[in-house]
Design a protein around this motif. Sequence first.
Motif, PDB file in Angstrom:
ATOM      1  N   SER A 128       4.941  -0.470   7.732  1.00  0.00           N
ATOM      2  CA  SER A 128       3.680   0.464   7.259  1.00  0.00           C
ATOM      3  C   SER A 128       3.118   0.559   7.614  1.00  0.00           C
ATOM      4  O   SER A 128       2.285  -0.516   8.152  1.00  0.00           O
ATOM      5  CB  SER A 128       4.098   0.540   6.121  1.00  0.00           C
ATOM      6  OG  SER A 128       3.014   1.267   4.549  1.00  0.00           O
ATOM      7  N   GLY A 129       1.459   1.244   7.483  1.00  0.00           N
ATOM      8  CA  GLY A 129       0.291   1.325   7.460  1.00  0.00           C
ATOM      9  C   GLY A 129      -0.306   1.448   8.990  1.00  0.00           C
ATOM     10  O   GLY A 129       0.467   2.043   9.627  1.00  0.00           O
ATOM     11  N   GLY A 130      -0.923   0.199   9.989  1.00  0.00           N
ATOM     12  CA  GLY A 130      -1.454   0.124  11.030  1.00  0.00           C
ATOM     13  C   GLY A 130       0.157  -0.227  11.781  1.00  0.00           C
ATOM     14  O   GLY A 130       0.273  -1.239  11.446  1.00  0.00           O
TER      15      GLY A 130
ATOM     16  N   TYR B 132       6.740   4.370   4.189  1.00  0.00           N
ATOM     17  CA  TYR B 132       6.529   5.101   2.612  1.00  0.00           C
ATOM     18  C   TYR B 132       6.985   6.692   2.712  1.00  0.00           C
ATOM     19  O   TYR B 132       7.892   6.677   1.826  1.00  0.00           O
ATOM     20  CB  TYR B 132       5.693   4.806   1.845  1.00  0.00           C
ATOM     21  CG  TYR B 132       6.024   3.298   1.280  1.00  0.00           C
ATOM     22  CD1 TYR B 132       6.640   2.265   0.264  1.00  0.00           C
ATOM     23  CD2 TYR B 132       4.426   2.647   1.423  1.00  0.00           C
ATOM     24  CE1 TYR B 132       7.030   1.101   0.625  1.00  0.00           C
ATOM     25  CE2 TYR B 132       4.402   0.797   1.256  1.00  0.00           C
ATOM     26  CZ  TYR B 132       5.295   0.255   1.134  1.00  0.00           C
ATOM     27  OH  TYR B 132       5.788  -0.574   0.995  1.00  0.00           O
TER      28      TYR B 132
ATOM     29  N   ARG C 209       0.069   5.688   6.473  1.00  0.00           N
ATOM     30  CA  ARG C 209      -0.058   6.225   6.014  1.00  0.00           C
ATOM     31  C   ARG C 209       0.028   7.076   4.095  1.00  0.00           C
ATOM     32  O   ARG C 209      -0.248   8.209   4.786  1.00  0.00           O
ATOM     33  CB  ARG C 209      -1.789   5.609   5.942  1.00  0.00           C
ATOM     34  CG  ARG C 209      -1.786   4.854   6.297  1.00  0.00           C
ATOM     35  CD  ARG C 209      -3.315   4.394   6.543  1.00  0.00           C
ATOM     36  NE  ARG C 209      -3.413   3.132   7.065  1.00  0.00           N
ATOM     37  CZ  ARG C 209      -3.542   2.591   8.201  1.00  0.00           C
ATOM     38  NH1 ARG C 209      -3.638   3.005   9.349  1.00  0.00           N
ATOM     39  NH2 ARG C 209      -3.547   1.700   8.699  1.00  0.00           N
ATOM     40  N   SER C 210       0.675   6.505   3.342  1.00  0.00           N
ATOM     41  CA  SER C 210       1.301   7.541   2.485  1.00  0.00           C
ATOM     42  C   SER C 210       0.276   7.442   1.272  1.00  0.00           C
ATOM     43  O   SER C 210       0.556   7.070  -0.162  1.00  0.00           O
ATOM     44  CB  SER C 210       2.197   7.056   2.289  1.00  0.00           C
ATOM     45  OG  SER C 210       3.006   7.912   1.028  1.00  0.00           O
TER      46      SER C 210
ATOM     47  N   ALA D  75       1.219   6.287  -3.086  1.00  0.00           N
ATOM     48  CA  ALA D  75       0.474   5.200  -4.077  1.00  0.00           C
ATOM     49  C   ALA D  75      -0.012   5.529  -5.568  1.00  0.00           C
ATOM     50  O   ALA D  75      -0.828   5.693  -6.155  1.00  0.00           O
ATOM     51  CB  ALA D  75      -0.673   4.881  -2.977  1.00  0.00           C
TER      52      ALA D  75
ATOM     53  N   GLY E 214       0.795  -4.519   6.398  1.00  0.00           N
ATOM     54  CA  GLY E 214      -0.110  -5.246   5.691  1.00  0.00           C
ATOM     55  C   GLY E 214      -0.551  -5.505   4.615  1.00  0.00           C
ATOM     56  O   GLY E 214       0.654  -5.016   3.674  1.00  0.00           O
ATOM     57  N   ASP E 215      -1.706  -5.737   3.814  1.00  0.00           N
ATOM     58  CA  ASP E 215      -1.997  -6.310   2.565  1.00  0.00           C
ATOM     59  C   ASP E 215      -1.063  -4.789   1.385  1.00  0.00           C
ATOM     60  O   ASP E 215      -0.707  -4.560   0.526  1.00  0.00           O
ATOM     61  CB  ASP E 215      -2.972  -6.526   2.246  1.00  0.00           C
ATOM     62  CG  ASP E 215      -3.421  -7.504   1.699  1.00  0.00           C
ATOM     63  OD1 ASP E 215      -2.314  -7.810   1.431  1.00  0.00           O
ATOM     64  OD2 ASP E 215      -4.642  -8.397   2.029  1.00  0.00           O
ATOM     65  N   GLY E 216      -1.935  -3.252   2.263  1.00  0.00           N
ATOM     66  CA  GLY E 216      -2.121  -2.446   1.461  1.00  0.00           C
ATOM     67  C   GLY E 216      -0.486  -2.534   1.470  1.00  0.00           C
ATOM     68  O   GLY E 216       0.089  -1.691   0.273  1.00  0.00           O
ATOM     69  N   SER E 217       0.585  -2.337   2.253  1.00  0.00           N
ATOM     70  CA  SER E 217       1.722  -2.241   2.214  1.00  0.00           C
ATOM     71  C   SER E 217       2.714  -3.562   1.161  1.00  0.00           C
ATOM     72  O   SER E 217       3.872  -2.813   0.521  1.00  0.00           O
ATOM     73  CB  SER E 217       2.671  -2.331   4.154  1.00  0.00           C
ATOM     74  OG  SER E 217       2.044  -1.319   4.206  1.00  0.00           O
TER      75      SER E 217
ATOM     76  N   ARG F 217       1.532  -4.450  -1.526  1.00  0.00           N
ATOM     77  CA  ARG F 217       1.428  -3.422  -2.711  1.00  0.00           C
ATOM     78  C   ARG F 217       1.949  -2.729  -3.121  1.00  0.00           C
ATOM     79  O   ARG F 217       2.313  -2.529  -4.418  1.00  0.00           O
ATOM     80  CB  ARG F 217      -0.602  -3.297  -2.738  1.00  0.00           C
ATOM     81  CG  ARG F 217      -1.197  -4.666  -2.894  1.00  0.00           C
ATOM     82  CD  ARG F 217      -2.379  -4.421  -2.790  1.00  0.00           C
ATOM     83  NE  ARG F 217      -3.594  -5.864  -2.364  1.00  0.00           N
ATOM     84  CZ  ARG F 217      -3.600  -6.945  -3.576  1.00  0.00           C
ATOM     85  NH1 ARG F 217      -3.111  -6.423  -3.930  1.00  0.00           N
ATOM     86  NH2 ARG F 217      -4.455  -7.726  -2.708  1.00  0.00           N
ATOM     87  N   GLY F 218       2.028  -2.022  -2.623  1.00  0.00           N
ATOM     88  CA  GLY F 218       3.251  -0.740  -2.261  1.00  0.00           C
ATOM     89  C   GLY F 218       4.559  -1.289  -2.232  1.00  0.00           C
ATOM     90  O   GLY F 218       5.090  -1.190  -3.797  1.00  0.00           O
TER      91      GLY F 218
ATOM     92  N   ASP G 138       5.080  -2.369  -6.577  1.00  0.00           N
ATOM     93  CA  ASP G 138       5.582  -1.052  -7.239  1.00  0.00           C
ATOM     94  C   ASP G 138       6.397  -0.887  -6.902  1.00  0.00           C
ATOM     95  O   ASP G 138       7.547  -1.167  -8.116  1.00  0.00           O
ATOM     96  CB  ASP G 138       4.479  -0.277  -6.820  1.00  0.00           C
ATOM     97  CG  ASP G 138       2.675   0.233  -7.178  1.00  0.00           C
ATOM     98  OD1 ASP G 138       2.986  -1.010  -7.330  1.00  0.00           O
ATOM     99  OD2 ASP G 138       1.791   0.465  -6.915  1.00  0.00           O
TER     100      ASP G 138
HETATM  101  P1  ADP Z   1      -1.666  -1.810   5.598  1.00  0.00           P
HETATM  102  O1  ADP Z   1      -0.502  -1.750   5.128  1.00  0.00           O
HETATM  103  O2  ADP Z   1      -1.919  -2.199   6.650  1.00  0.00           O
HETATM  104  O3  ADP Z   1      -3.009  -2.533   4.866  1.00  0.00           O
HETATM  105  P2  ADP Z   1      -2.753   0.194   4.343  1.00  0.00           P
HETATM  106  O4  ADP Z   1      -3.632  -0.200   3.256  1.00  0.00           O
HETATM  107  O5  ADP Z   1      -2.892   1.746   4.803  1.00  0.00           O
HETATM  108  O6  ADP Z   1      -1.929  -0.269   5.414  1.00  0.00           O
HETATM  109  O7  ADP Z   1      -1.257   0.753   3.288  1.00  0.00           O
HETATM  110  C1  ADP Z   1      -0.008   1.408   3.636  1.00  0.00           C
HETATM  111  C2  ADP Z   1       0.679   2.714   2.566  1.00  0.00           C
HETATM  112  O8  ADP Z   1       1.358   1.390   2.007  1.00  0.00           O
HETATM  113  C3  ADP Z   1      -0.639   3.609   2.006  1.00  0.00           C
HETATM  114  O9  ADP Z   1      -0.680   4.955   2.605  1.00  0.00           O
HETATM  115  C4  ADP Z   1       0.087   3.317   0.802  1.00  0.00           C
HETATM  116  O10 ADP Z   1       1.323   4.317   0.624  1.00  0.00           O
HETATM  117  C5  ADP Z   1       0.586   2.215   0.417  1.00  0.00           C
HETATM  118  N1  ADP Z   1      -0.386   1.192  -0.135  1.00  0.00           N
HETATM  119  C6  ADP Z   1      -1.591   0.331  -0.016  1.00  0.00           C
HETATM  120  N2  ADP Z   1      -2.590   0.151  -0.787  1.00  0.00           N
HETATM  121  C7  ADP Z   1      -1.116   0.320  -2.099  1.00  0.00           C
HETATM  122  C8  ADP Z   1      -1.247  -0.112  -3.636  1.00  0.00           C
HETATM  123  N3  ADP Z   1      -2.640  -0.919  -4.047  1.00  0.00           N
HETATM  124  N4  ADP Z   1      -0.614   0.662  -4.336  1.00  0.00           N
HETATM  125  C9  ADP Z   1       0.589   1.142  -3.972  1.00  0.00           C
HETATM  126  N5  ADP Z   1       0.390   1.989  -2.325  1.00  0.00           N
HETATM  127  C10 ADP Z   1      -0.389   0.881  -1.783  1.00  0.00           C
END
Ligand code: ADP
Length: 339
Positions: free
Chosen positions: A27-29, A59, A90-91, A95, A120-123, A125-126, A129
Amino acid sequence: MRIIMGWTVRCEDSMEKKIKKIGVLASGGDAPGMNAAIRGVTLAAARAGISTVGILEGYEGLLHSRFLPLSVEDVSGVIDRGGTFLRTARSPEFATPEGVRKAAENAEKAELDAVVVIGGDGSFRGALDLSAAGVPVIGIPGTIDNDIGCTEYTIGFDTAMNTAMEAVDRIRDTAYSHERCSIVEVMGRRAGYIAYYTAIACGADIMLLPEDTLDFDRDVIAPLRAARDAGKREFLIVAAEGADGLDVLPEKIERDFGVKPTYSVLGYIQRGGSPTLRDRTMASLMGERAIACLLRGDEDRIIAVRNGEICALPIQEALAMKKELSASAIRAGKNLSCQ
Ligand code: ADP
């Protein structure tokens, strides 16, 4: 002894009951080494009698049930390939509370006992959830930027740094022929790890990092002038894309230093390529560790490297952790430059 045996039996019982099938997604980059992690997960799972399902496009794939069963044969020949054969995305839909609910329902329908998330961090956090919605998760850090707080190392970082180093070496080779100033911009919006290590490895005269606030005259122009006065004829500046003032840097160098610089943006070249030995091995071992965690009943963990060792941290604790290049590390790097 009996306690230990009892624990072992319970652990195996729970494995048989709970973990029969897992999903894995990126997920992500994308980052070089993600394939090695997917392979590591699949091989370790197969060895434990667990079947693995690849989830396509992160996701998004979980939201739309895009699954690809993965056998040991399916992951043969992927360890040296950059990017991710499961593709990543990215989804925005995921989120949202509705998106997470739908993803969790699909995971349940597909009888996934856990989902391994490489990102990464964003993934992560997903992933948190998703775990709150009832799907056990394990995170594996994959990003070239190395900007995840809980871990000293992220998959793809080593390859990206080596790619940047080789590119900077080539750019610098042509600078030897002229009195020239080469500015090379590498990836890193919020964290300057790639720039920091590449600058040291390439013997840069100036490093520009997002972590640093600079006085341009004192920290850039004065050191360049001093180097020229000492006989230097070519100058290398390695900058992270998130460093302050890059948009006006070339004109300032030309005006105040009297040399028209070249400006090269390495961009996406740093994301691709066959992963280095370090990325392949770390990714493989992190994948293996993800399955070891699930077998022990340790769900909702992030696999991390701390003090040089692979470990597993509770996801909430991991997400609260911070790291950054320390002032002393930055000073040490600069002691090897003109700054
Ligand atoms: P990375 O994982 O490289 O940091 P992103 O920040 O683009 O990349 O996050 C990848 C995916 O993870 C997003 O497209 C989204 O679906 C999910 N995501 C990111 N941030 C959140 C969040 N705060 N809560 C829930 N899902 C998230």
